[in-house]
Design a protein around this motif. Structure first.
Motif, PDB file in Angstrom:
ATOM      1  N   ILE A 244       9.392   6.936 -10.417  1.00 45.89           N
ATOM      2  CA  ILE A 244       9.950   7.019  -9.090  1.00 45.89           C
ATOM      3  C   ILE A 244       8.912   6.348  -8.112  1.00 45.89           C
ATOM      4  N   PHE A 245       7.611   6.996  -8.180  1.00 48.34           N
ATOM      5  CA  PHE A 245       6.672   6.603  -7.377  1.00 48.34           C
ATOM      6  C   PHE A 245       5.899   5.144  -7.990  1.00 48.34           C
ATOM      7  N   TYR A 246       5.842   5.045  -9.170  1.00 48.32           N
ATOM      8  CA  TYR A 246       5.088   3.780  -9.794  1.00 48.32           C
ATOM      9  C   TYR A 246       5.919   2.672  -9.947  1.00 48.32           C
ATOM     10  N   ASP A 247       7.019   2.823 -10.347  1.00 44.18           N
ATOM     11  CA  ASP A 247       7.859   1.857 -11.206  1.00 44.18           C
ATOM     12  C   ASP A 247       9.269   2.407 -10.491  1.00 44.18           C
ATOM     13  N   PRO A 248       9.647   2.244  -9.343  1.00 42.79           N
ATOM     14  CA  PRO A 248      10.848   2.181  -8.658  1.00 42.79           C
ATOM     15  C   PRO A 248      11.664   0.972  -8.794  1.00 42.79           C
ATOM     16  N   ARG A 249      13.209   1.128  -9.048  1.00 44.92           N
ATOM     17  CA  ARG A 249      14.048   0.055  -9.321  1.00 44.92           C
ATOM     18  C   ARG A 249      14.772  -0.054  -8.310  1.00 44.92           C
ATOM     19  N   HIS A 250      15.206   0.740  -7.653  1.00 39.89           N
ATOM     20  CA  HIS A 250      16.395   0.805  -6.406  1.00 39.89           C
ATOM     21  C   HIS A 250      15.877   0.255  -5.472  1.00 39.89           C
ATOM     22  N   PRO A 251      16.440  -0.817  -4.606  1.00 38.18           N
ATOM     23  CA  PRO A 251      15.981  -1.206  -3.220  1.00 38.18           C
ATOM     24  C   PRO A 251      15.876   0.177  -2.133  1.00 38.18           C
ATOM     25  N   TYR A 252      16.809   0.860  -2.297  1.00 39.00           N
ATOM     26  CA  TYR A 252      16.755   2.158  -1.415  1.00 39.00           C
ATOM     27  C   TYR A 252      15.318   2.845  -1.531  1.00 39.00           C
ATOM     28  N   THR A 253      15.155   3.141  -2.851  1.00 39.74           N
ATOM     29  CA  THR A 253      13.888   3.895  -3.087  1.00 39.74           C
ATOM     30  C   THR A 253      12.630   2.950  -2.524  1.00 39.74           C
ATOM     31  N   TRP A 254      12.523   1.779  -2.756  1.00 38.03           N
ATOM     32  CA  TRP A 254      11.694   0.831  -2.230  1.00 38.03           C
ATOM     33  C   TRP A 254      11.695   1.005  -0.669  1.00 38.03           C
ATOM     34  N   GLY A 255      12.823   0.866  -0.161  1.00 36.48           N
ATOM     35  CA  GLY A 255      12.688   1.055   1.428  1.00 36.48           C
ATOM     36  C   GLY A 255      12.159   2.527   1.643  1.00 36.48           C
ATOM     37  N   LEU A 256      12.339   3.480   1.127  1.00 35.79           N
ATOM     38  CA  LEU A 256      11.915   4.926   1.613  1.00 35.79           C
ATOM     39  C   LEU A 256      10.351   4.897   1.495  1.00 35.79           C
ATOM     40  N   LEU A 257       9.927   4.391   0.233  1.00 30.64           N
ATOM     41  CA  LEU A 257       8.543   4.480  -0.104  1.00 30.64           C
ATOM     42  C   LEU A 257       7.682   3.549   0.943  1.00 30.64           C
ATOM     43  N   ALA A 258       8.311   2.203   1.163  1.00 31.67           N
ATOM     44  CA  ALA A 258       7.749   1.422   2.093  1.00 31.67           C
ATOM     45  C   ALA A 258       7.763   1.795   3.703  1.00 31.67           C
ATOM     46  N   SER A 259       8.364   2.653   4.104  1.00 28.98           N
ATOM     47  CA  SER A 259       8.606   3.254   5.355  1.00 28.98           C
ATOM     48  C   SER A 259       7.749   4.207   5.710  1.00 28.98           C
ATOM     49  N   MET A 260       6.999   4.745   4.580  1.00 31.86           N
ATOM     50  CA  MET A 260       5.892   5.658   4.906  1.00 31.86           C
ATOM     51  C   MET A 260       4.693   4.997   5.160  1.00 31.86           C
ATOM     52  N   PRO A 261       3.604   5.268   6.109  1.00 27.91           N
ATOM     53  CA  PRO A 261       2.540   4.742   5.810  1.00 27.91           C
ATOM     54  C   PRO A 261       1.650   5.487   5.143  1.00 27.91           C
ATOM     55  N   SER A 262       0.886   5.035   4.275  1.00 28.31           N
ATOM     56  CA  SER A 262      -0.299   5.817   3.767  1.00 28.31           C
ATOM     57  C   SER A 262      -1.165   5.745   4.250  1.00 28.31           C
ATOM     58  N   LEU A 263      -2.317   6.796   3.942  1.00 31.29           N
ATOM     59  CA  LEU A 263      -3.390   6.887   4.795  1.00 31.29           C
ATOM     60  C   LEU A 263      -4.218   5.459   4.726  1.00 31.29           C
ATOM     61  N   ASP A 264      -4.300   4.627   3.937  1.00 30.41           N
ATOM     62  CA  ASP A 264      -5.145   3.482   3.714  1.00 30.41           C
ATOM     63  C   ASP A 264      -4.278   2.272   4.225  1.00 30.41           C
ATOM     64  N   SER A 265      -2.830   2.499   4.776  1.00 34.32           N
ATOM     65  CA  SER A 265      -2.305   1.508   5.181  1.00 34.32           C
ATOM     66  C   SER A 265      -2.987   0.867   6.409  1.00 34.32           C
ATOM     67  N   ASP A 266      -2.643  -0.568   6.720  1.00 30.88           N
ATOM     68  CA  ASP A 266      -3.211  -1.256   7.755  1.00 30.88           C
ATOM     69  C   ASP A 266      -2.485  -0.903   8.977  1.00 30.88           C
ATOM     70  N   HIS A 267      -3.235  -0.889  10.240  1.00 29.93           N
ATOM     71  CA  HIS A 267      -2.641  -0.597  11.411  1.00 29.93           C
ATOM     72  C   HIS A 267      -1.695  -1.805  12.019  1.00 29.93           C
ATOM     73  N   LYS A 268      -2.119  -2.830  11.732  1.00 28.84           N
ATOM     74  CA  LYS A 268      -1.667  -4.184  12.389  1.00 28.84           C
ATOM     75  C   LYS A 268      -0.539  -4.276  11.789  1.00 28.84           C
ATOM     76  N   ALA A 269      -0.142  -4.119  10.521  1.00 26.49           N
ATOM     77  CA  ALA A 269       1.081  -4.425   9.744  1.00 26.49           C
ATOM     78  C   ALA A 269       2.056  -3.705  10.192  1.00 26.49           C
ATOM     79  N   GLU A 270       3.306  -4.196  10.397  1.00 25.58           N
ATOM     80  CA  GLU A 270       4.714  -3.152  10.652  1.00 25.58           C
ATOM     81  C   GLU A 270       4.989  -2.458   9.452  1.00 25.58           C
TER      82      GLU A 270
END
Lengths: 310, 355
Positions: B243-269
């Motif tokens: 689920i975390f390294y090879d997600p296939r469903h766009p909703y799972t993608w959405g969930l994973l992408a909507s969480m900022p990780s500690l090394d994510s860029d401030h500027k990016a939305e």
């Protein structure tokens, strides 16, 4: 970014003074907030982060210390007119979008309450136009104006709360856990909205939260509080890379990351306040170990931290 | 591995003033002995209703199980009466709730609340039950259990109360523990302690856990397998790595992408999922996620996607896995973590009905 918008000096907020159950909710906290920045404030529940926010905006009268907004003290004796002036410049967004909107008022009235109080609209028409404009700014539409809060979802309510705060054109907004009650996917929507508004309107935020990954994302600088004290204050990236205070380290080590591999190898660091071994007359205060990076420490620890700092 | 629980095509509806809310719309999954299955999804995705149904805790009416089976140790519990369920609840299946303040009885001593379970399910005498209660409190890491056993819930802190809840839940050695957002109300440091405690106890007692949460960090920490729910259905299920390294469903993608990780860029939305979940009184035609899905295909608005099998353990319900579907690129934040897992099939296989 050098211009200071808010200076908080030795702020103290005690409850039940003189009684056995006296609580030092905020105990001698000093920091500045610069114009246009987002300062994140994190800590466990009960550490005094919300009380700090509420005292800054004068929801509580401070026990001691000063809050200077553009060089003027917020606390102390004030005439009604002076208070009104401050209230217009500082606004607050609350945690629980279910409890912070009056269920008996329409959205239009909730948003326009500040406009009415401060007499910002000359006619009924202008007032409604302003409300529509605000609704659009926060991503809702005109038709929502005559509805009641219960007709909205959590994320939408939080947008109404933001529109209400923006209605009086404030310079400074205190957001007290604005996204904690929302779903992950909705959290991102609200945070994006807040960031966009900051860019467009040059707002300054004090962002109080316990979700550290979100705080890091939104903040320029972060302050960490522990038992009423500010223990560390640093630029966001610096705090994560070079956490110095043992409490900050323990807090960082406790955040679960959405990455199974790093979770399997996670090592949690415990914080024990007695590990500092402060002498009785030792002076423990905020000291700057690197430009903009302050740690609450004693002289001896100060030298240690400076040596550790990379 | 031994199957503890099999849920087959479960459907749950609520009859309300506005019509029939289809809260759970055909959910199937298995749970093995000693594993932790995390169920993630937004509020209203049906994850809590699903688990309350497994405990048969939903009020009927207005609730109704309109189809499917729940096999617990091979026995269907859908048709069991309340009396029969009482023998299972708290003994074989128990539950930890989100808010320990409202789920403990404020007028009863903590010790008595633990002893209640022991009296009912293990026929213990009072003195013996009290000893066991003290032992359980010690097991969940409460200091001075001899004293604590005689205290009331208001004398406990939030983290302590959750520990006491866990002690109650584990008192009768259940084979299945359902934890409904057990750490959401707690601080990160306390949360980390409770999660460690639960994992530790699971190892000792070999309990299976269903863990409901919307915090993906917690999921990565506790889960062996993950089920992602949307609009009353499981849209993707797989091992935690899948689920975390090879997600296939766009909703799972959405969930994973909507969480900022500690090394994510401030500027990016942050990649927020636009819109809100659908109204389940009239579930949309086709794929329920389609209106919010930037990868939606024309067929998504017409026909509900079937399950596709990506590996032995990994299933996803999206048309994107169909051989004729166009290739799409998941969001940047998800792609960064993507990697090829050895167990993945060469091509996704369409799962026939009634798997």
């Amino acid at each position: 970014m050098a211009e200071k918008l808010l200076e908080i000096k030795h702020l103290k907020q005690y409850f039940n003074i003189g009684r056995p159950n006296q609580v030092k909710a905020v105990d001698d906290v000093t920091f500045d907030i610069y114009k246009g920045e987002t300062l994140g404030l994190v800590g466990e529940s009960g550490c005094g982060k919300s009380t700090t926010g509420r005292t800054i905006i004068r929801l509580y009268d401070a026990t001691g210390g000063q809050v200077l907004f553009n060089g003027e003290n917020v606390h102390g004796r004030k005439s009604k007119a002076e208070l009104k002036k401050f209230n217009r410049k500082m606004q607050m967004i609350f945690q629980d979008p279910y409890a912070s909107l009056n269920p008996r008022m329409t959205v239009a009235d909730i948003i326009a309450e500040g406009i009415d109080i401060h007499g910002l609209a000359k006619s009924k028409k202008e007032r409604m136009e302003r409300v529509y404009e605000l609704l659009e700014t926060v991503g809702l539409n005109k038709e929502h104006a005559n509805r009641y809060p219960h007709e909205f979802s959590g994320g939408q309510r939080q947008r109404i709360g933001i529109a209400r705060a923006l209605a009086v054109e404030p310079e400074f907004i205190i957001a007290d856990e604005p996204i904690s009650a929302l779903d992950v996917s909705i959290q991102a929507q609200v945070v994006n909205l807040m960031k966009r508004l900051q860019r467009e309107k040059g707002l300054t935020y004090l962002f109080i939260a316990h979700d550290l990954s979100m705080v890091k994302y939104i903040s320029d600088r972060i302050g960490v509080m522990y038992f009423g004290k500010l223990v560390e204050l640093a630029p966001a990236d610096d705090l994560y890379q070079n956490a110095m205070h043992p409490y900050t380290k323990s807090l960082l080590s406790a955040i679960p990351l959405p990455d199974p591999e790093s979770e399997r190898t996670r090592r949690r660091i415990m914080y024990d306040p007695s590990s500092h071994h402060y002498e009785e007359n030792e002076k423990v205060e905020m000291r700057e170990i690197a430009p903009g990076h302050l740690v609450y420490c004693s002289e001896k620890e100060f030298e240690q931290y400076k040596a550790q700092y990379k | 591995m031994e199957k503890i629980l099999e849920v087959k095509d479960l459907k749950v509806s609520f009859h309300v003033y506005g019509g029939e809310v289809q809260a759970v719309r055909g959910v199937s999954f298995d749970l093995f002995k000693g594993e932790t299955l995390a169920i993630v999804g937004e509020s209203g995705s049906g994850k809590s209703v699903l688990n309350q149904t497994i405990m048969k805790l939903i009020p009927m009416p207005p609730g109704k199980i309109t189809g499917g089976q729940i096999l617990f140790h091979g026995e269907d519990i859908v048709h069991k009466s309340d009396k029969e369920m009482e023998k299972i609840r708290g003994k074989d299946i128990s539950m930890i709730f989100q808010d320990p303040m409202t789920s403990l009885n404020p007028t009863m001593k903590v010790g008595h609340q633990i002893m209640e379970v022991l009296h009912k399910h293990q026929n213990m005498k009072s003195s013996q039950a009290k000893e066991r209660a003290i032992e359980l409190l010690r097991l969940v890491g409460i200091p001075m259990p001899e004293k604590r056993v005689n205290q009331y819930p208001h004398e406990f802190s939030g983290g302590m109360r959750q520990r006491a809840m866990i002690a109650i839940a584990l008192a009768a050695n259940p084979s299945l523990l359902i934890a409904d957002e057990p750490t959401t109300a707690l601080d990160v440091t306390i949360q980390a302690q409770i999660l460690e405690l639960m994992k530790d106890l699971q190892k000792k007692m070999d309990t299976s856990i269903i863990f409901i949460t919307h915090d993906l960090g917690v999921v990565a920490n506790v889960a062996d397998r993950v089920a992602v729910m949307y609009a009353g259905q499981i849209v993707e299920i797989g091992t935690v790595d899948e689920i975390f390294y090879d997600p296939r469903h766009p909703y799972t993608w959405g969930l994973l992408a909507s969480m900022p990780s500690l090394d994510s860029d401030h500027k990016a939305e942050l990649a927020a999922i636009p819109g809100t979940p659908p109204d389940l009184t009239n579930p949309p035609k086709g794929d329920a996620f389609a209106p919010r899905n930037q990868y939606a295909l024309a067929i998504d608005f017409e026909q509900e996607p079937p399950m596709f099998q990506v590996s032995e353990t990994h299933f996803a319900k999206t048309w994107l896995l169909h051989p004729d579907a166009p290739k799409v690129e998941p969001p940047e934040a998800v792609k960064l973590k993507m990697r090829k897992l050895s167990s993945t099939f060469e091509k996704p296989i369409l799962v026939k009905e009634g798997k």
